[in-house]
Scaffold this active site. Structure first.
Site, PDB file in Angstrom:
ATOM      1  N   ASP A  60       7.334  -0.496  -1.059  1.00  0.00           N
ATOM      2  CA  ASP A  60       6.407  -1.623  -1.088  1.00  0.00           C
ATOM      3  C   ASP A  60       7.146  -2.921  -1.440  1.00  0.00           C
ATOM      4  OD1 ASP A  60       5.213   0.881  -1.307  1.00  0.00           O
ATOM      5  OD2 ASP A  60       3.446   0.091  -2.322  1.00  0.00           O
ATOM      6  N   HIS A  62       5.326  -6.247  -1.378  1.00  0.00           N
ATOM      7  CA  HIS A  62       4.321  -7.078  -2.054  1.00  0.00           C
ATOM      8  C   HIS A  62       4.716  -8.546  -2.220  1.00  0.00           C
ATOM      9  CE1 HIS A  62       1.177  -4.239  -2.781  1.00  0.00           C
ATOM     10  NE2 HIS A  62       1.965  -3.378  -3.404  1.00  0.00           N
ATOM     11  N   ASP A  96       2.509  -2.162   2.548  1.00  0.00           N
ATOM     12  CA  ASP A  96       2.251  -3.005   1.384  1.00  0.00           C
ATOM     13  C   ASP A  96       3.215  -4.178   1.312  1.00  0.00           C
ATOM     14  OD1 ASP A  96       0.065  -1.522   0.707  1.00  0.00           O
ATOM     15  OD2 ASP A  96       0.725  -1.028  -1.321  1.00  0.00           O
ATOM     16  N   ASN A 131      -2.216   0.510   2.065  1.00  0.00           N
ATOM     17  CA  ASN A 131      -3.598   0.259   1.656  1.00  0.00           C
ATOM     18  C   ASN A 131      -3.883  -1.229   1.471  1.00  0.00           C
ATOM     19  OD1 ASN A 131      -1.821   0.639  -0.692  1.00  0.00           O
ATOM     20  ND2 ASN A 131      -3.654   0.369  -1.934  1.00  0.00           N
ATOM     21  N   HIS A 132      -2.871  -2.011   1.116  1.00  0.00           N
ATOM     22  CA  HIS A 132      -3.112  -3.440   0.905  1.00  0.00           C
ATOM     23  C   HIS A 132      -3.264  -4.198   2.220  1.00  0.00           C
ATOM     24  CE1 HIS A 132      -2.806  -3.898  -3.508  1.00  0.00           C
ATOM     25  NE2 HIS A 132      -2.204  -2.724  -3.389  1.00  0.00           N
ATOM     26  N   HIS A 231       2.265   5.835   4.014  1.00  0.00           N
ATOM     27  CA  HIS A 231       2.189   5.024   2.800  1.00  0.00           C
ATOM     28  C   HIS A 231       1.700   5.843   1.608  1.00  0.00           C
ATOM     29  CE1 HIS A 231       1.995   1.461   0.352  1.00  0.00           C
ATOM     30  NE2 HIS A 231       0.772   1.802  -0.028  1.00  0.00           N
TER      31      HIS A 231
END
Length: 391
Positions: A60, A62, A96, A131-132, A231
């Protein structure tokens, strides 16, 4: 005749120029427009990939471009200028990119440029939705930062400047209003964030410019040789549903061909992007029997590689190396961990490339005390080359 032909192409040339100008202004990256598909829906995504000589997997990101670039330089596939230097290697980013940071759009552009550069060198860049990404397509911005809101406001401002420039050319269709159907005010959003919130919603909703251009190209499940990338994780029902079908249905939902996508695939604790059954930070909590069933249902699969759950001890393995967990929380907005990547050589030799030289002694110690669980089994006795990265 020749001048007539040239004039006929001027509107499209102008449109390409404007798009490239806007891209560079937003991201600092020169990304020439590519021809769009004339088909009513995009071509099928490639779910199954043959084995490769060298594969790099990163967790991830982010919204932290600096850490993303550090991680890929650590793997030796990105140079100091941020360009691809990985030759024929394959990179998999497990999703993500969005939320928790302010470089979300810039990372999307960065990965897209790497995708194009890698292809010219015989390499490959595979990007995935986590999921993000799904949360944001759904309009759920609970993990968005102020800098993330600001980045999308700037994007929308320049995107509309580009549309205004295009509207001056009579040979082009009237640009689509990206805010069409959206309210101008949101009751639960503070006034200073309203424009950025609206811009983010316009960009990332199904059929939005950013979701269509970038996220629709991402996969939900990928198999490269013996490695299954996802993921969150896969359950037997997901495999039975069909890996290619999952990818295509999510893609069709993002581009607006499909009105909705099943929540069992992308929403809820047992969905593909939310599952944590194999990624708990404690190896003993991994459901090894279930994982073995899942891998047994995918021809040739020996391991599942996943992000989603931060591993405070760094990249590690469980269930006899059938579960490889690679989210180290490297983003400054989500743990600020030191960059690490997973390297797979020849589809069988797995090792961790870490920016923390202190881990070397810990890994070598674990080789002596435990050869069945965790990272010890991943790293050869000589250990990986340790690369120092300022983080």
């Amino acid at each position: 005749m020749e001048s007539t032909t040239i004039c006929a192409h001027l509107p499209n040339l102008l449109s390409s120029f404007v798009d490239t100008f806007v891209d560079y202004t937003i991201s600092g990256i020169f990304l020439p427009p590519q021809a769009t598909s004339p088909l009513p829906s995009p071509p099928p995504l490639q779910t199954l990939h043959p084995p490769v000589d060298r594969l790099i997997a990163v967790g991830d990101l982010h919204g932290d471009l600096q850490k993303a670039q550090q991680a890929l330089r650590l793997a030796g596939i990105v140079d100091s200028a941020g360009g691809w230097c990985g030759g024929a290697a394959t990179l998999v980013q497990v999703g993500d990119v969005l939320d928790r940071g302010g470089d979300e759009i810039r990372i999307l552009y960065f990965l897209e440029r790497l995708r194009r550069q890698a292809a010219k060198s015989g390499g490959k860049v595979i990007t995935m939705n986590g999921n993000h990404e799904i949360l944001n397509i759904d309009g759920d911005f609970r993990y968005v930062t102020k800098s993330g809101i600001d980045e999308f406001k700037v994007w929308a401002d320049w995107y509309n400047v580009g549309n205004s420039m295009k509207s001056l050319c009579h040979g082009l269709k009237e640009p689509k209003d990206i805010f069409n159907g959206l309210p101008t005010k949101f009751s639960k959003v503070r006034d200073e964030y309203n424009e950025g919130f609206r811009a983010r919603l316009a960009a990332l909703r199904p059929e939005g410019p950013i979701s269509t251009r970038f996220l629709s190209r991402n996969e939900i499940v990928v198999v490269v040789g013996e490695s299954v990338f996802v993921h969150g994780g896969l359950l037997p029902d997901h495999v039975l549903y069909g890996l290619e079908r999952i990818n295509e249905e999510v893609r069709d939902w993002i581009v607006g061909v499909k009105e909705r996508v099943s929540s069992s695939l992308v929403r809820g604790r047992n969905s593909v992007v939310w599952l944590r059954r194999f990624s708990e930070d404690v190896a003993g909590k991994c459901d090894c029997s279930m994982l073995e069933r899942v891998l047994g249902a995918i021809p040739g699969a020996k391991r599942m590689i996943m992000g989603h759950t931060i591993q405070e001890s760094g990249i590690n393995a469980a269930c006899g190396n059938q579960a490889i967990r690679i989210d180290v929380g490297m983003s400054r907005g989500c743990g600020d961990g030191l960059p690490e990547v997973l390297e797979i050589v020849g589809d069988s030799e797995l090792r961790v490339l870490t920016s923390n030289s202190l881990y070397r002694k810990e890994y070598e110690s674990s080789l002596e005390t435990d050869r069945k669980e965790g990272l010890a089994w991943l790293i050869p006795e000589s250990g990986p080359k340790q690369v120092e990265v300022k983080a």
